[in-house]
Design a protein around this motif. Structure first.
Motif, PDB file in Angstrom:
ATOM      1  N   LYS A   1     -13.042   6.618  -3.243  1.00 32.81           N
ATOM      2  CA  LYS A   1     -12.967   5.969  -4.521  1.00 32.81           C
ATOM      3  C   LYS A   1     -11.789   6.883  -5.489  1.00 32.81           C
ATOM      4  N   LYS A   2     -12.148   8.253  -5.267  1.00 35.22           N
ATOM      5  CA  LYS A   2     -11.336   9.075  -6.156  1.00 35.22           C
ATOM      6  C   LYS A   2      -9.839   9.271  -5.635  1.00 35.22           C
ATOM      7  N   PHE A   3      -9.536   9.216  -4.443  1.00 38.87           N
ATOM      8  CA  PHE A   3      -8.376   9.111  -3.727  1.00 38.87           C
ATOM      9  C   PHE A   3      -7.639   8.020  -4.228  1.00 38.87           C
ATOM     10  N   GLY A   4      -8.332   6.982  -4.445  1.00 44.24           N
ATOM     11  CA  GLY A   4      -7.626   5.490  -4.658  1.00 44.24           C
ATOM     12  C   GLY A   4      -7.414   5.506  -6.127  1.00 44.24           C
TER      13      GLY A   4
ATOM     14  N   VAL B   1       0.783  -1.302  -0.115  1.00 46.77           N
ATOM     15  CA  VAL B   1      -0.138   0.124  -0.044  1.00 46.77           C
ATOM     16  C   VAL B   1       0.750   1.217  -0.145  1.00 46.77           C
ATOM     17  N   LYS B   2       0.429   2.219  -0.944  1.00 48.06           N
ATOM     18  CA  LYS B   2       1.416   3.350  -0.957  1.00 48.06           C
ATOM     19  C   LYS B   2       0.563   4.783  -0.558  1.00 48.06           C
ATOM     20  N   ARG B   3      -1.048   4.344  -0.613  1.00 49.19           N
ATOM     21  CA  ARG B   3      -1.673   5.528  -0.326  1.00 49.19           C
ATOM     22  C   ARG B   3      -2.651   5.252   0.694  1.00 49.19           C
ATOM     23  N   TRP B   4      -3.031   6.161   1.827  1.00 49.61           N
ATOM     24  CA  TRP B   4      -3.570   5.863   2.978  1.00 49.61           C
ATOM     25  C   TRP B   4      -4.807   6.694   3.411  1.00 49.61           C
ATOM     26  N   VAL B   5      -6.152   6.098   3.490  1.00 44.48           N
ATOM     27  CA  VAL B   5      -7.058   6.880   4.026  1.00 44.48           C
ATOM     28  C   VAL B   5      -7.482   6.441   5.510  1.00 44.48           C
ATOM     29  N   LEU B   6      -7.385   7.439   6.520  1.00 39.44           N
ATOM     30  CA  LEU B   6      -7.600   7.164   7.937  1.00 39.44           C
ATOM     31  C   LEU B   6      -8.827   7.655   8.145  1.00 39.44           C
ATOM     32  N   ALA B   7      -9.801   6.810   8.391  1.00 38.35           N
ATOM     33  CA  ALA B   7     -11.332   7.167   8.423  1.00 38.35           C
ATOM     34  C   ALA B   7     -11.756   6.599   9.915  1.00 38.35           C
ATOM     35  N   GLY B   8     -12.189   7.581  10.490  1.00 39.75           N
ATOM     36  CA  GLY B   8     -12.654   7.274  11.987  1.00 39.75           C
ATOM     37  C   GLY B   8     -14.057   8.004  12.158  1.00 39.75           C
ATOM     38  N   THR B   9     -14.469   7.426  13.554  1.00 42.05           N
ATOM     39  CA  THR B   9     -15.624   8.280  14.228  1.00 42.05           C
ATOM     40  C   THR B   9     -14.878   9.543  14.871  1.00 42.05           C
TER      41      THR B   9
END
Length: 420
Positions: free
Chosen positions: A202-205, A148-156
């Motif tokens: 989706k766009k970021f990926g 993995v090279k790009r990271w989405v950190l998604a949280g509450t």
């Protein structure tokens, strides 16, 4: 008067144990199971003859996913019900609400859920994962195994996801990930509309670099999140999600099709084969009278914490909190995956780390695990404010003074209480 005397005498005959978990509200989906698990553990202990020759008596309260109410209920358990220890909380915000109360009234709290670290209290025992026992190994796995090279950190949007993501962002940057390859997003508890966020992911990926989502989304918001990923055609092989708050319990009763192939990082999975786990699952099914009830990681953490508390009480010969707190470091108890976990001087425990892939039956197939048990670290090595801090409530490594936040550079204790 006679009745009061008898009930007072009766109270002396039992050891009360506080159970502080949300049985209503947004976190009930996760916490009700822990209440049931505690009732089972107490019943099993009573079958063995109780503790110090007395029966254990559970005192169950419902703080209703309402964070200030957690503090009120904890005060009631300690001051009115006179419980010997409290087992409870799920979210970090509920724990931080309870923390000053257990410190003030000198109670004991066993906290069974993975959390963000950056805390160490003399009165709290953390049996869930610290970031170095879940978040960091999960990112390492995605980097090495999934490239993995790009990271989405998604949280509450509350303290656990925010602090964990601060640690992960610092860790990723230290590993050479560029700032523009990290996207961070927060949503409120109970978020139900994920359309825009998922299309942003989706766009970021779509930038031609392997992308993954590291999810600290908590509670019932997970169900619509995964549904939306599937609705927008995002497959696990394209953009894998590794979750820190989705376990067997959260998958029970939801359509798992959209989740198949996605990942979770925990210290225990129900699917792990070991004699201890087989026994535990069998007892759980018998206790709940339901062969479909699943087990999960926070239940294992509750099991370890409860057994450590029992051993410490036996060792101290009393439920007196100061003596039990002193007895706990060094106590070992079996975990359910086949090893022995130990309570460390920083009030965290040693745990193995597993990455599991969601199967269509709502169970996990283990795809990776650590070779040995990982000791929980209260203070992250990747945050500037805490990398020089250590916690040792025995005082052995902190100049003789028990301290939760000892600065190894200045050789000073930065206050005895946890940092808030």
């Amino acid at each position: 008067m006679l009745a009061t005397a008898t009930s007072a005498a009766h109270a002396e005959d039992t050891i009360k144990v506080g159970i502080l978990h949300s049985l209503s509200g947004t976190m009930a989906i996760s916490e009700t199971t822990l209440k049931d698990a505690m009732l089972m553990l107490i019943a099993e202990q009573n079958k063995k003859g109780g503790l110090l020759g007395k029966k254990l008596e559970p005192v169950v309260v419902d703080p209703a996913s309402n964070w200030p109410l957690f503090a009120e209920k904890a005060r009631e358990l300690l001051a009115v019900d006179k419980v010997a220890a409290i087992f409870g909380c799920w979210t970090s915000v509920s724990r931080k609400s309870v923390l000053p109360v257990v410190e003030e009234l000198d109670g004991i709290l066993f906290y069974p859920v993975q959390y963000e670290g950056e805390e160490s209290s003399r009165n709290v025992f953390y049996t869930g994962a610290a970031p170095n026992q879940q978040a960091i190994p999960a990112v390492d796995y995605l980097m090495k195994e999934e490239k993995v090279k790009r990271w989405v950190l998604a949280g509450t949007d509350y303290v656990y996801p925010r602090t964990t993501n601060k640690i992960l962002e610092a860790y990723l940057l230290a590993k050479g990930v560029k700032p523009e390859d990290i996207m961070i997003n927060y949503t409120p508890f109970g978020q139900s509309d994920w359309q825009t966020i998922v299309s942003d992911i989706k766009k970021f990926g779509s930038a031609g670099k392997k992308t993954a989502v590291v999810s600290t989304i908590n509670g019932d918001a997970n169900v619509p999140f995964y549904k939306e990923l599937a609705a927008q055609g995002i497959k696990a092989e394209d953009i894998p999600v590794v979750a820190f708050s989705v376990g067997e319990e959260e998958l029970a009763g939801v359509d798992t099709k959209p989740l198949v192939g996605h990942l979770a990082a925990w210290n225990y999975f129900e699917s792990i084969k070991s004699p201890a786990n087989a026994t535990f699952i069998k007892e759980w099914h018998a206790f709940t009278k339901n062969p479909k009830r699943v087990t999960n990681d926070p239940m294992e953490a509750a099991y370890i914490g409860f057994n450590m508390w029992v051993k410490a009480v036996e060792k101290a010969g009393t439920t007196d909190p100061d003596k039990v707190i002193a007895a706990l470091p060094g106590i070992e108890a079996p975990n359910l995956t086949g090893g022995m976990s130990m309570m460390l001087p920083n009030h965290h425990i040693t745990k193995p780390v597993y990455i599991g892939e969601v199967q269509d039956d709502g169970q996990f197939d283990v795809v990776w695990k650590t070779g040995k048990l990982v000791p929980g670290d209260a203070w992250s090595d990747f945050l500037p404010g805490s990398k020089d801090l250590t916690s040792d409530w025995t005082g052995a490594t902190t100049g003789g003074t028990p301290c939760g936040n000892y600065d190894t550079k200045t050789k000073k204790c930065l206050g005895l209480a946890a940092m808030h």
